[in-house]
Design a protein around this motif. Structure first.
Motif, PDB file in Angstrom:
ATOM      1  N   VAL A  35       0.818  -1.223   0.000  1.00  0.00           N
ATOM      2  CA  VAL A  35       0.000   0.000   0.000  1.00  0.00           C
ATOM      3  C   VAL A  35       0.843   1.261   0.000  1.00  0.00           C
ATOM      4  N   THR A  36       2.144   1.116   0.201  1.00  0.00           N
ATOM      5  CA  THR A  36       3.005   2.306   0.243  1.00  0.00           C
ATOM      6  C   THR A  36       3.651   2.598  -1.107  1.00  0.00           C
ATOM      7  N   CYS A  37       3.437   1.740  -2.087  1.00  0.00           N
ATOM      8  CA  CYS A  37       4.056   1.912  -3.405  1.00  0.00           C
ATOM      9  C   CYS A  37       3.574   3.174  -4.115  1.00  0.00           C
ATOM     10  N   ARG A  38       4.542   3.840  -4.748  1.00  0.00           N
ATOM     11  CA  ARG A  38       4.227   4.930  -5.677  1.00  0.00           C
ATOM     12  C   ARG A  38       4.622   4.461  -7.075  1.00  0.00           C
ATOM     13  N   HIS A  39       4.246   5.259  -8.064  1.00  0.00           N
ATOM     14  CA  HIS A  39       4.822   5.045  -9.380  1.00  0.00           C
ATOM     15  C   HIS A  39       6.218   5.664  -9.358  1.00  0.00           C
ATOM     16  N   PRO A  89      -0.690   5.089  -5.144  1.00  0.00           N
ATOM     17  CA  PRO A  89      -1.107   4.101  -6.148  1.00  0.00           C
ATOM     18  C   PRO A  89      -1.201   2.677  -5.581  1.00  0.00           C
ATOM     19  N   GLY A  90      -0.327   2.352  -4.648  1.00  0.00           N
ATOM     20  CA  GLY A  90      -0.377   1.021  -4.043  1.00  0.00           C
ATOM     21  C   GLY A  90      -1.667   0.792  -3.266  1.00  0.00           C
ATOM     22  N   ALA A  91      -2.116   1.835  -2.559  1.00  0.00           N
ATOM     23  CA  ALA A  91      -3.358   1.719  -1.792  1.00  0.00           C
ATOM     24  C   ALA A  91      -4.556   1.563  -2.725  1.00  0.00           C
ATOM     25  N   LEU A  92      -4.516   2.285  -3.845  1.00  0.00           N
ATOM     26  CA  LEU A  92      -5.602   2.161  -4.832  1.00  0.00           C
ATOM     27  C   LEU A  92      -5.600   0.757  -5.438  1.00  0.00           C
ATOM     28  N   LEU A  93      -4.404   0.238  -5.701  1.00  0.00           N
ATOM     29  CA  LEU A  93      -4.304  -1.128  -6.225  1.00  0.00           C
ATOM     30  C   LEU A  93      -4.858  -2.142  -5.217  1.00  0.00           C
ATOM     31  N   ALA A  94      -4.563  -1.920  -3.936  1.00  0.00           N
ATOM     32  CA  ALA A  94      -5.066  -2.835  -2.900  1.00  0.00           C
ATOM     33  C   ALA A  94      -6.594  -2.814  -2.859  1.00  0.00           C
ATOM     34  N   ASP A  95      -7.160  -1.610  -2.939  1.00  0.00           N
ATOM     35  CA  ASP A  95      -8.625  -1.502  -2.929  1.00  0.00           C
ATOM     36  C   ASP A  95      -9.226  -2.212  -4.146  1.00  0.00           C
ATOM     37  N   ALA A  96      -8.618  -1.971  -5.297  1.00  0.00           N
ATOM     38  CA  ALA A  96      -9.144  -2.579  -6.522  1.00  0.00           C
ATOM     39  C   ALA A  96      -9.003  -4.101  -6.485  1.00  0.00           C
TER      40      ALA A  96
END
Lengths: 138, 138
Positions: free
Chosen positions: B25-29, B39-46
């Motif tokens: 969840v801490t990943c950025r581009h 972006p990592g948090a958005l990926l986790a939600d998706a």
């Protein structure tokens, strides 16, 4: 006297017994022509030598899929995080064994940054949590 | 009739229950400015949304140490190889769930290349063997 304050050699070896280093024997140096033996196989041999008497287990594997940033190895203890390293040369062998020992001695399953050998700092590729890991995220 | 030839939806979901996707969840581009949510948090939600009803477990973790090639996730089944993927965007969510299902259904613990979603082909960072793995090397 000191036996209470710091573990004996025997204790340290026993603690490291659960530590495993997986070395990719098929790794080449990226962008270099193929060679026989491959750099990964030489790293595996050097790591096995470095591990003698340490209690650390060295396992040869065929591919850790880190091909663009090899030579590669992974370090794990049962219940710990697993660490993948790349860009290793034969000099990384002792670092892998030392990293495995550090991980085996870490109560939280995380390889400490302080004291971690330099090749395992600059060569860190990824880490994955133990199977049952659940992060506390508010 | 067909129940013998191919698993029912219920069987597939049951098989996938042991599959875990860990999303950082801490990943950025890489190279892009910080943002909230990351972006990592958005990926986790998706990924959590995509996993609904699949039997696949999604766990949020703080760092998979693949920071230069994020957003990142790892996929694992108990006893399988563990796969680390990078360069994922939100579109990778369904791919992660599908990859987890493929891995859960693989008797050899290896995620098949054939049928593997494209983001999990081009985004492969590394894989590590199950704890007890011993390669047969002559």
């Amino acid at each position: 006297m000191t036996s209470i304050q710091q573990p004996s050699v025997t204790d340290t070896a026993a603690a490291a017994e659960a530590a495993i280093v997986y070395v990719c024997v098929t790794c080449r140096h990226p962008g270099e022509p193929d060679s026989d033996p491959r750099p990964g196989a030489l790293l595996a041999d050097a790591t096995a030598s470095a591990a003698q008497g340490s209690g650390v287990t060295v396992r040869r594997v065929r591919c850790l899929a880190n091909c663009t940033r090899g030579p590669s190895a992974a370090v794990r203890v049962n219940g710990s995080w697993t660490y993948v390293f790349g860009g290793l040369d034969v000099g990384g062998a002792a670092a892998l064994v030392e990293g495995a020992r550090l991980l085996a001695g870490a109560a939280d399953g995380i390889m400490p940054w302080r004291g971690r050998p330099e090749p395992l700092k600059r060569g860190l590729i990824a880490r994955v949590p133990p199977l049952d890991f659940q992060e506390e995220i508010p």
